[in-house]
Design a protein around this motif. Structure first.
Motif, PDB file in Angstrom:
ATOM      1  N   ALA A 189      11.911   1.696   6.872  1.00  0.00           N
ATOM      2  CA  ALA A 189      10.656   1.762   6.135  1.00  0.00           C
ATOM      3  C   ALA A 189      10.255   3.215   5.966  1.00  0.00           C
ATOM      4  CB  ALA A 189       9.557   0.992   6.858  1.00  0.00           C
ATOM      5  N   LEU A 190       9.586   3.493   4.843  1.00  0.00           N
ATOM      6  CA  LEU A 190       9.004   4.803   4.570  1.00  0.00           C
ATOM      7  C   LEU A 190       7.505   4.613   4.433  1.00  0.00           C
ATOM      8  CD1 LEU A 190      11.502   6.061   1.805  1.00  0.00           C
ATOM      9  CD2 LEU A 190      11.658   6.384   4.283  1.00  0.00           C
ATOM     10  N   GLU A 191       6.738   5.301   5.270  1.00  0.00           N
ATOM     11  CA  GLU A 191       5.281   5.251   5.216  1.00  0.00           C
ATOM     12  C   GLU A 191       4.771   6.606   4.737  1.00  0.00           C
ATOM     13  OE1 GLU A 191       3.919   4.218   9.096  1.00  0.00           O
ATOM     14  OE2 GLU A 191       4.560   2.125   8.946  1.00  0.00           O
ATOM     15  N   VAL A 192       4.108   6.624   3.597  1.00  0.00           N
ATOM     16  CA  VAL A 192       3.573   7.866   3.054  1.00  0.00           C
ATOM     17  C   VAL A 192       2.259   8.177   3.752  1.00  0.00           C
ATOM     18  CG1 VAL A 192       2.755   9.051   0.987  1.00  0.00           C
ATOM     19  CG2 VAL A 192       4.708   7.485   0.845  1.00  0.00           C
ATOM     20  N   THR A 193       2.217   9.300   4.464  1.00  0.00           N
ATOM     21  CA  THR A 193       1.003   9.708   5.180  1.00  0.00           C
ATOM     22  C   THR A 193       0.247  10.807   4.449  1.00  0.00           C
ATOM     23  OG1 THR A 193       2.296  11.272   6.514  1.00  0.00           O
ATOM     24  CG2 THR A 193       1.990   9.058   7.408  1.00  0.00           C
ATOM     25  N   GLN A 194       0.887  11.434   3.482  1.00  0.00           N
ATOM     26  CA  GLN A 194       0.230  12.400   2.600  1.00  0.00           C
ATOM     27  C   GLN A 194       0.945  12.341   1.266  1.00  0.00           C
ATOM     28  OE1 GLN A 194      -0.663  16.575   3.903  1.00  0.00           O
ATOM     29  NE2 GLN A 194       0.572  17.133   2.119  1.00  0.00           N
ATOM     30  N   GLY A 195       0.206  12.057   0.201  1.00  0.00           N
ATOM     31  CA  GLY A 195       0.817  11.870  -1.100  1.00  0.00           C
ATOM     32  C   GLY A 195       0.597  10.455  -1.584  1.00  0.00           C
ATOM     33  N   ARG A 196       1.381  10.042  -2.565  1.00  0.00           N
ATOM     34  CA  ARG A 196       1.197   8.731  -3.174  1.00  0.00           C
ATOM     35  C   ARG A 196       2.516   7.965  -3.232  1.00  0.00           C
ATOM     36  NH1 ARG A 196      -0.685   9.632  -8.895  1.00  0.00           N
ATOM     37  NH2 ARG A 196       0.639  11.482  -8.719  1.00  0.00           N
ATOM     38  N   LEU A 197       2.445   6.677  -3.015  1.00  0.00           N
ATOM     39  CA  LEU A 197       3.567   5.776  -3.243  1.00  0.00           C
ATOM     40  C   LEU A 197       3.203   4.944  -4.462  1.00  0.00           C
ATOM     41  CD1 LEU A 197       5.626   3.818  -0.635  1.00  0.00           C
ATOM     42  CD2 LEU A 197       4.998   2.775  -2.792  1.00  0.00           C
ATOM     43  N   ALA A 255       0.837  -1.199   0.000  1.00  0.00           N
ATOM     44  CA  ALA A 255       0.000   0.000   0.000  1.00  0.00           C
ATOM     45  C   ALA A 255       0.870   1.247   0.000  1.00  0.00           C
ATOM     46  CB  ALA A 255      -0.978  -0.032   1.173  1.00  0.00           C
ATOM     47  N   GLN A 256       0.824   2.030   1.080  1.00  0.00           N
ATOM     48  CA  GLN A 256       1.558   3.290   1.171  1.00  0.00           C
ATOM     49  C   GLN A 256       2.879   3.147   1.934  1.00  0.00           C
ATOM     50  OE1 GLN A 256       0.257   5.236  -1.193  1.00  0.00           O
ATOM     51  NE2 GLN A 256      -0.092   7.023   0.104  1.00  0.00           N
ATOM     52  N   ARG A 257       3.419   1.955   1.948  1.00  0.00           N
ATOM     53  CA  ARG A 257       4.639   1.693   2.720  1.00  0.00           C
ATOM     54  C   ARG A 257       5.640   0.921   1.864  1.00  0.00           C
ATOM     55  NH1 ARG A 257       5.968   0.193   8.480  1.00  0.00           N
ATOM     56  NH2 ARG A 257       7.624  -1.367   8.376  1.00  0.00           N
ATOM     57  N   ILE A 258       6.898   1.348   1.933  1.00  0.00           N
ATOM     58  CA  ILE A 258       7.998   0.596   1.330  1.00  0.00           C
ATOM     59  C   ILE A 258       9.022   0.332   2.421  1.00  0.00           C
ATOM     60  CG2 ILE A 258       9.058   2.758   0.523  1.00  0.00           C
ATOM     61  CD1 ILE A 258      10.429   1.128  -1.667  1.00  0.00           C
ATOM     62  N   GLY A 259       9.479  -0.901   2.510  1.00  0.00           N
ATOM     63  CA  GLY A 259      10.416  -1.238   3.575  1.00  0.00           C
ATOM     64  C   GLY A 259      11.495  -2.199   3.122  1.00  0.00           C
TER      65      GLY A 259
END
Length: 690
Positions: free
Chosen positions: A182-190, A163-167
């Motif tokens: 890990a990078l979790e996108v909380t605003q915007g799009r992955l 989903a909105q997370r890359i790790g």
């Protein structure tokens, strides 16, 4: 499969800092952000050039978060635990992007109790960003990847997108708890498409908000609190105090973050010596004990240690074992002769150390299972043996030389740092004589009686008696003399090549020419005629006669390019009187070239104070030293917050020298550490904070 080569001993690979950034904001920003965490957490920030550095330390969690903006963005987290780290690099962008680091906090403990890490909230403007690569493991590996070198195949880690997370996550190579980011996108799009992963705003002029989670499974170190570290005499500089605290642990001091988050012998010894008046006794002994614990069986000082996963990589390359047993680098030579005078400064000369000396020497160290006293004796005997050849035949080829096949051996540990010389000035003219005198002090004090035999004490006494002759005879071999005509011609050519004014430098020349000590001697015993700051060691540890003292101080304090002094500080090398090839190798882009190292200014100031305490100085020499002290104090104060950085460069613009963060230009060899152990030593000099 990529193999890990043995260390070269140089901290700095001779490669361009290909990942260094250019921003429209070229000026250095250096600010201290007040802590926002709980009362127990150490938290501060240092902004340099394109990089925001956020430091966090609380119990088992210690982390340095770097968010680098510009056209080559990155996110990197360095952990003192195991000298480990995690990083994500992004593809180069057409226009600069800007990270804003909102907050850093410790991760909530998870089921895996061995993992410790942080959570950082960030905002990105100027995206989208495409992920280039990620690396997890040893800081040594991250440093190499940062410089464009290939990543060892064993540690390559695949990304996992949800989903909105890359790790990225993996265990250590020996199966122990490892590393994750890990990078979790909380605003915007992955966006993950055809193997490409992009962070993008919802609209073209929008921003991306994300949460960075990073953790390591390496064993945490035990921090020294502010009260355990410094006494009431220390300066109140909040940024320096915070930097020192982040780098100080019961097990060892760290050389600097992010690139050297572990033990370095020379850095520990010099920082401990310069900070000694303001350190608590337990902190002094933590530093000295760490050095003694890592001595070789013959008493040599370890320059650096390979620990954690980098030790495993080293063992896999050498014998196939998945062992994390530390691997020590004994390739440097200066630390071997630095240890005795620094130990003597505490155990023999300092009244606090005198009261604790016998207990400290009797204590057992965990790494070698020998007492500190037994370890120290091994080093003193090594020094004594090493002094015999030159004492018997004082020719250049009996001086202390770099080890075969190496171009490094003292603090200027980049490949060109010694101007391609083989016999360093500081090791031969300062450190060996100082070590021999310290040997005599230890023997006379009786502190070795419990560990040294009668024969060993006799050997040490004989070595101590060589100190004065060694210093006098070695110094003569490094002397450089230039007549005023040749010196003036070199100044004009060099100033023109650099694009800096020459008139003040010419005005500073005496009519009878120049005399100064060479940086080193080459393999044939010829002087490498580079002006240098290592005269500061002589002032702090040596016994120069008044005439020699006056010449050394004059050589340093003349205005650049006749000397080392610029408006932005004292540069550590000046190749004006060397050949043109050396000009290029030791310029303002070089790690040990015409750049300013904060701690070298501290050494010079401490040395000036020591020499001014003498009672045998003629009035003109005393006045000269007082004027040098005043000038240097002014330069240190003018540097402001940049003083805690490892080093900085300069540029000539709008009629003056201006500070240039080292790493801000693509031509710089590497980047500077934002927090450097020996750049905190001004805490022991209140005059630099007035």
């Amino acid at each position: 499969m990529n193999q890990i080569p043995p260390p070269t001993g140089a901290r700095l690979p001779a490669a361009l800092g290909r990942s260094l950034r250019r921003l429209a904001l070229a000026a250095l920003l250096a600010t201290l952000v007040p802590a926002t965490a709980g009362a127990q957490a150490l938290q501060f920030r240092i902004d340099e050039g394109a990089t925001t550095n956020a430091f966090y330390q609380d119990g088992p969690v210690a982390a340095h978060v770097l968010a680098t903006s510009g056209t080559r963005p990155r996110l990197l987290v360095a952990f003192p635990a195991g000298n480990s780290g995690v990083a994500v690099w992004f593809a180069q962008t057409a226009a600069p992007v800007q990270w804003t680091l909102k907050s850093v906090r410790a991760q909530t403990p998870s089921d895996d109790k061995a993992m410790h890490g942080i959570v950082a909230e960030l905002e990105l403007r100027g995206g989208p960003l495409t992920v280039d690569k990620a690396a997890l493991g040893s800081i040594r590996v991250l440093r190499d990847v940062q410089l464009g070198q290939p990543m060892p195949a064993q540690v390559v880690t695949e990304a996992k997108v949800e989903a909105q997370r890359i790790g990225w996550a993996r265990r250590r190579l020996d199966g122990a708890p490892g590393y994750r980011i890990a990078l979790e996108v909380t605003q915007g799009r992955l966006i993950s498409q055809a193997g490409t992963i992009t962070l993008a705003p919802e609209r073209p002029d929008g921003s991306v908000r994300l949460r960075l989670l990073a953790a390591t499974g390496e064993a945490p170190l035990t921090p020294l609190s502010a009260g355990q570290l410094l006494n009431e005499k220390a300066a109140s500089d909040a940024r320096m105090r915070s930097a020192l605290q982040f780098l100080s642990y019961r097990e060892k001091f760290l050389a600097g973050s992010w690139r050297f988050d572990t033990y370095f012998g020379r850095d520990t010894l010099m920082s401990t010596r310069l900070l000694m008046p303001v350190l608590q006794p337990e902190a002094v002994e933590a530093g000295l004990g760490a050095v003694l614990a890592r001595l070789s069986p013959r008493g040599k000082v370890a320059h650096e240690e390979d620990i954690g996963e980098f030790a495993i990589l080293r063992h896999l390359a050498s014998d196939g074992a998945r062992s994390d047993a530390p691997v020590y680098d004994y390739g440097m030579i200066d630390g071997d002769y630095m240890l005795a005078p620094v130990m003597a400064a505490w155990l023999v000369e300092d009244t606090r150390g005198q009261a604790r000396a016998r207990a400290f020497l009797a204590a057992r160290n965990d790494l070698q299972r020998s007492s500190n006293g037994q370890a120290l004796l091994r080093n003193l005997l090594h020094v004594a043996r090493s002094s015999e050849a030159f004492a018997a035949a004082p020719t250049f080829d009996h001086l202390l030389a770099l080890k075969p096949g190496r171009m490094t051996g003292q603090w200027r540990d980049s490949e060109e740092g010694l101007g391609r010389g083989r016999y360093p000035f500081d090791v031969n003219v300062v450190w060996m004589p100082a070590a021999l005198r310290a040997i005599g002090a230890f023997v006379d004090s009786g502190l070795l009686d419990d560990v040294a035999s009668d024969a060993q004490r006799q050997t040490l006494r004989a070595a101590a008696a060589r100190a004065d002759a060694w210093e006098r005879q070695a110094r003569a071999l490094f002397e450089v003399r230039l007549d005023s005509a040749n010196a003036g011609a070199a100044l004009r050519d060099y100033a023109q090549q650099l694009g800096v004014p020459v008139a003040p430098a010419l005005d500073s020349l005496a009519g009878d020419g120049l005399t100064f000590p060479a940086l080193s001697l080459d393999a044939g015993g010829r002087a490498v005629p580079v002006l240098h700051s290592d005269a500061g060691f002589d002032l702090l540890f040596g016994r120069p006669d008044p005439d020699t003292l006056a010449r050394e101080v004059a050589a340093v304090m003349r205005p650049f390019p006749a000397g080392l002094v610029t408006e932005v500080g004292m540069v550590v090398a000046n190749p004006v009187f060397a050949d043109r090839a050396t000009w290029g190798r030791l310029g303002p882009q070089a790690y040990h070239g015409t750049v300013v190292w904060a701690w070298q200014q501290a050494v010079m100031l401490a040395g000036l104070r020591r020499q001014l305490a003498r009672g045998d100085l003629p009035a003109p020499v005393r006045t000269q030293l007082e004027q040098a002290q005043t000038r240097l104090l002014g330069l240190v104060k003018a540097a402001g917050q940049v003083r805690t950085s490892e080093l900085w460069s300069w540029r000539w613009a709008q009629g003056r020298y201006r500070i240039e963060p080292f790493g801000a230009q693509g031509a710089h060899e590497d980047e500077s550490n934002a927090a450097q152990l020996w750049s905190t030593v001004f805490l022991a000099d209140p005059a630099t904070h007035e």
